[in-house]
Design a protein around this motif. Sequence first.
Motif, mmCIF file in Angstrom:
data_model
loop_
_atom_site.group_PDB
_atom_site.id
_atom_site.type_symbol
_atom_site.label_atom_id
_atom_site.label_comp_id
_atom_site.label_asym_id
_atom_site.label_seq_id
_atom_site.Cartn_x
_atom_site.Cartn_y
_atom_site.Cartn_z
ATOM 1 N N LEU A 209 19.921 28.900 25.565
ATOM 2 C CA LEU A 209 19.587 27.783 24.681
ATOM 3 C C LEU A 209 20.421 26.597 25.183
ATOM 4 C CD1 LEU A 209 19.708 29.628 21.226
ATOM 5 C CD2 LEU A 209 17.679 29.084 22.586
ATOM 6 N N ALA A 210 20.463 25.513 24.444
ATOM 7 C CA ALA A 210 21.297 24.378 24.851
ATOM 8 C C ALA A 210 22.781 24.742 24.690
ATOM 9 C CB ALA A 210 20.959 23.163 23.992
ATOM 10 N N THR A 211 23.642 23.923 25.276
ATOM 11 C CA THR A 211 25.078 24.032 25.016
ATOM 12 C C THR A 211 25.399 23.146 23.804
ATOM 13 O OG1 THR A 211 25.388 22.237 26.579
ATOM 14 C CG2 THR A 211 25.716 24.480 27.406
ATOM 15 N N ALA A 212 26.577 23.348 23.216
ATOM 16 C CA ALA A 212 26.952 22.557 22.037
ATOM 17 C C ALA A 212 28.463 22.370 21.976
ATOM 18 C CB ALA A 212 26.470 23.248 20.763
ATOM 19 N N GLN A 213 28.869 21.403 21.201
ATOM 20 C CA GLN A 213 30.296 21.248 20.884
ATOM 21 C C GLN A 213 30.417 21.107 19.371
ATOM 22 O OE1 GLN A 213 30.974 18.108 24.031
ATOM 23 N NE2 GLN A 213 32.927 19.178 24.200
ATOM 24 N N ASP A 214 31.468 21.673 18.808
ATOM 25 C CA ASP A 214 31.630 21.499 17.362
ATOM 26 C C ASP A 214 32.943 20.793 17.048
ATOM 27 O OD1 ASP A 214 33.368 23.616 17.775
ATOM 28 O OD2 ASP A 214 32.654 24.768 16.052
ATOM 29 N N HIS A 215 33.000 20.256 15.845
ATOM 30 C CA HIS A 215 34.203 19.560 15.358
ATOM 31 C C HIS A 215 34.974 20.561 14.526
ATOM 32 C CE1 HIS A 215 32.357 15.836 16.708
ATOM 33 N NE2 HIS A 215 31.252 16.214 16.093
ATOM 34 N N LYS A 216 36.118 21.031 15.074
ATOM 35 C CA LYS A 216 36.793 22.172 14.460
ATOM 36 C C LYS A 216 37.769 21.813 13.353
ATOM 37 C CE LYS A 216 36.561 25.036 18.489
ATOM 38 N NZ LYS A 216 35.326 25.633 18.010
ATOM 39 N N ARG A 217 38.526 20.711 13.534
ATOM 40 C CA ARG A 217 39.606 20.415 12.595
ATOM 41 C C ARG A 217 39.047 19.977 11.250
ATOM 42 N NH1 ARG A 217 44.545 19.171 14.735
ATOM 43 N NH2 ARG A 217 44.962 20.252 16.676
ATOM 44 N N VAL A 218 39.761 20.312 10.195
ATOM 45 C CA VAL A 218 39.255 20.051 8.848
ATOM 46 C C VAL A 218 39.282 18.554 8.503
ATOM 47 C CG1 VAL A 218 41.461 20.411 7.640
ATOM 48 C CG2 VAL A 218 39.306 20.921 6.472
ATOM 49 N N GLY A 219 40.254 17.807 9.086
ATOM 50 C CA GLY A 219 40.441 16.417 8.663
ATOM 51 C C GLY A 219 39.736 15.420 9.556
ATOM 52 N N ASP A 220 39.586 14.195 9.029
ATOM 53 C CA ASP A 220 39.042 13.098 9.836
ATOM 54 C C ASP A 220 39.962 12.830 11.011
ATOM 55 O OD1 ASP A 220 36.897 12.762 8.220
ATOM 56 O OD2 ASP A 220 37.775 11.133 7.046
ATOM 57 N N GLY A 221 39.406 12.342 12.130
ATOM 58 C CA GLY A 221 40.221 11.985 13.283
ATOM 59 C C GLY A 221 40.843 13.207 13.934
ATOM 60 N N ASP A 222 40.176 14.370 13.849
ATOM 61 C CA ASP A 222 40.641 15.595 14.504
ATOM 62 C C ASP A 222 42.033 16.006 14.043
ATOM 63 O OD1 ASP A 222 39.055 17.175 15.983
ATOM 64 O OD2 ASP A 222 39.362 16.143 17.890
ATOM 65 N N THR A 223 42.254 16.033 12.744
ATOM 66 C CA THR A 223 43.558 16.422 12.206
ATOM 67 C C THR A 223 43.399 17.634 11.291
ATOM 68 O OG1 THR A 223 43.236 14.904 10.368
ATOM 69 C CG2 THR A 223 44.495 14.074 12.253
ATOM 70 N N GLY A 224 44.515 18.351 11.091
ATOM 71 C CA GLY A 224 44.514 19.484 10.157
ATOM 72 C C GLY A 224 44.156 20.786 10.836
ATOM 73 N N LEU A 225 43.982 21.817 10.023
ATOM 74 C CA LEU A 225 43.759 23.172 10.540
ATOM 75 C C LEU A 225 42.361 23.328 11.126
ATOM 76 C CD1 LEU A 225 45.373 25.339 7.708
ATOM 77 C CD2 LEU A 225 46.284 24.875 9.995
ATOM 78 N N ASN A 226 42.221 24.338 11.999
ATOM 79 C CA ASN A 226 40.901 24.697 12.524
ATOM 80 C C ASN A 226 40.043 25.301 11.419
ATOM 81 O OD1 ASN A 226 40.934 23.907 15.173
ATOM 82 N ND2 ASN A 226 41.646 25.868 15.967
ATOM 83 N N THR A 227 38.756 25.049 11.492
ATOM 84 C CA THR A 227 37.795 25.653 10.560
ATOM 85 C C THR A 227 36.733 26.350 11.396
ATOM 86 O OG1 THR A 227 36.257 23.805 10.591
ATOM 87 C CG2 THR A 227 38.090 23.667 9.025
ATOM 88 N N GLY A 228 35.730 26.909 10.721
ATOM 89 C CA GLY A 228 34.588 27.478 11.440
ATOM 90 C C GLY A 228 33.693 26.394 12.027
ATOM 91 N N GLY A 229 33.968 25.144 11.754
ATOM 92 C CA GLY A 229 33.182 24.032 12.306
ATOM 93 C C GLY A 229 32.744 23.080 11.208
ATOM 94 N N MET A 230 33.162 21.811 11.333
ATOM 95 C CA MET A 230 32.816 20.795 10.323
ATOM 96 C C MET A 230 31.536 20.057 10.693
ATOM 97 S SD MET A 230 35.232 21.186 8.165
ATOM 98 C CE MET A 230 35.025 19.779 7.080
ATOM 99 N N GLY A 231 31.019 20.306 11.894
ATOM 100 C CA GLY A 231 29.830 19.612 12.370
ATOM 101 C C GLY A 231 29.675 19.937 13.836
ATOM 102 N N ALA A 232 28.549 19.581 14.435
ATOM 103 C CA ALA A 232 28.329 19.925 15.841
ATOM 104 C C ALA A 232 27.322 18.972 16.460
ATOM 105 C CB ALA A 232 27.806 21.363 15.960
ATOM 106 N N TYR A 233 27.310 18.965 17.797
ATOM 107 C CA TYR A 233 26.253 18.242 18.494
ATOM 108 C C TYR A 233 25.828 19.023 19.733
ATOM 109 C CZ TYR A 233 30.203 16.419 21.211
ATOM 110 O OH TYR A 233 31.331 16.304 21.973
ATOM 111 N N ALA A 234 24.594 18.791 20.171
ATOM 112 C CA ALA A 234 24.048 19.473 21.348
ATOM 113 C C ALA A 234 23.082 18.526 22.044
ATOM 114 C CB ALA A 234 23.310 20.739 20.919
ATOM 115 N N PRO A 235 22.939 18.606 23.389
ATOM 116 C CA PRO A 235 23.733 19.456 24.269
ATOM 117 C C PRO A 235 25.126 18.873 24.495
ATOM 118 C CG PRO A 235 22.190 18.129 25.543
ATOM 119 C CD PRO A 235 21.905 17.832 24.100
ATOM 120 N N ALA A 236 26.024 19.688 25.107
ATOM 121 C CA ALA A 236 27.376 19.245 25.420
ATOM 122 C C ALA A 236 27.339 18.577 26.789
ATOM 123 C CB ALA A 236 28.320 20.436 25.428
#
Length: 318
Positions: A209-236
């Motif tokens: 399938l396509a490749t993807a990247q996700d936004h892992k950190r819980v906070g805005d501006g890539d801050t805070g703990l890792n999560t299962g993914g706050m959002g994603a985009y494809a392809p990478a």
Amino acid sequence: MRILLIGNGGREHAMAWKLAASTRCSALFIAPGNPGTARVGQNVAIAATDIPALVDFARRVAIDLTVVGPEQPLVLGVVDAFEAACLLIFGPSAAAAQLEGSKAFSKAFMVRHGIPTAAHRTFPAAAYDEALAYLQTADMPVVLKASGLAAGKGVVICETRSEAEAALRDIVQDHRFGDAGDEVVIEEFMQGEEASLFAVCDGDDYTLLATAQDHKRVGDGDTGLNTGGMGAYAPAPLVSPDLEARICREIVEPTLAGMKAEGAPFRGFLYVGLMIDARGARVVEYNCRLGDPEAQVLLPLLASDFLELALAGAQGRI
Ligand code: AMP
Ligand code: GLY
């Protein structure tokens, strides 16, 4: 065809939407589903982990193909139970789902098959003192992982030795991730940029399938703990066609060949989390399913028939 989809996330809404769009889909049930899936199929009040009830339902309403969204039922053996009941299902067996269900297994598997990944050591909870001693000599930052399933939250990246000692205590002694922390993996911190690659596998062959990247950190501006993914985009954009070909050669193909050789051929969606730097790609983790939220960006890009793809995977004719 009458289809059963297991799960209740945003991922399953995307999967249900795409399955329902197939001309071959005559009925679609989602167990347990959510208000999104109710718009494209019929929700059934059975938990994704209630395997006997799922088998019983599939028999009763003559389901032709079952597709699995989340990892928990896979790791619990939903595919084995359906196959024992002669029901067609697309997903890995419990043995193959260990690629995600046990990081201790997947790291040892990668070492056995020469698949590039971070250097690591695995310690059972009983070897706490040994793990603590190992941390005294490990390079910082270091990464500590609860071996079992932890919904994408069982990983702690530690900048200092005292942070690492605290994380070890947390995982092993305070059971912060429950039984998932019965073994702990301590691994080298990899520099680079992350991307994910998704392969639809039938045990022998695969298609991407396509490749993807996700936004892992819980906070805005890539801050805070890792999560299962706050959002994603494809392809990478990071994964060029040349790099993708290399990842297939160095990672996807040895993974499928290795699982087959070990008697647990991987059938299902293989999600390879990658760390990419100038030298190439290394595996951060495997998942044995589509990502959530990655499915929500991958499936709208898929031009071909998703039901046909899952059916081909289940029937070993990718
Ligand atoms: P995992 O559940 O193993 O994918 O880990 C979750 C996230 O932690 C990954 O997506 C990375 O962002 C980060 N991570 C895990 N292992 C490493 C590592 N060895 N080096 C750097 N970052 C890591
Ligand atoms: N978005 C990460 C995962 O599904 O594991």
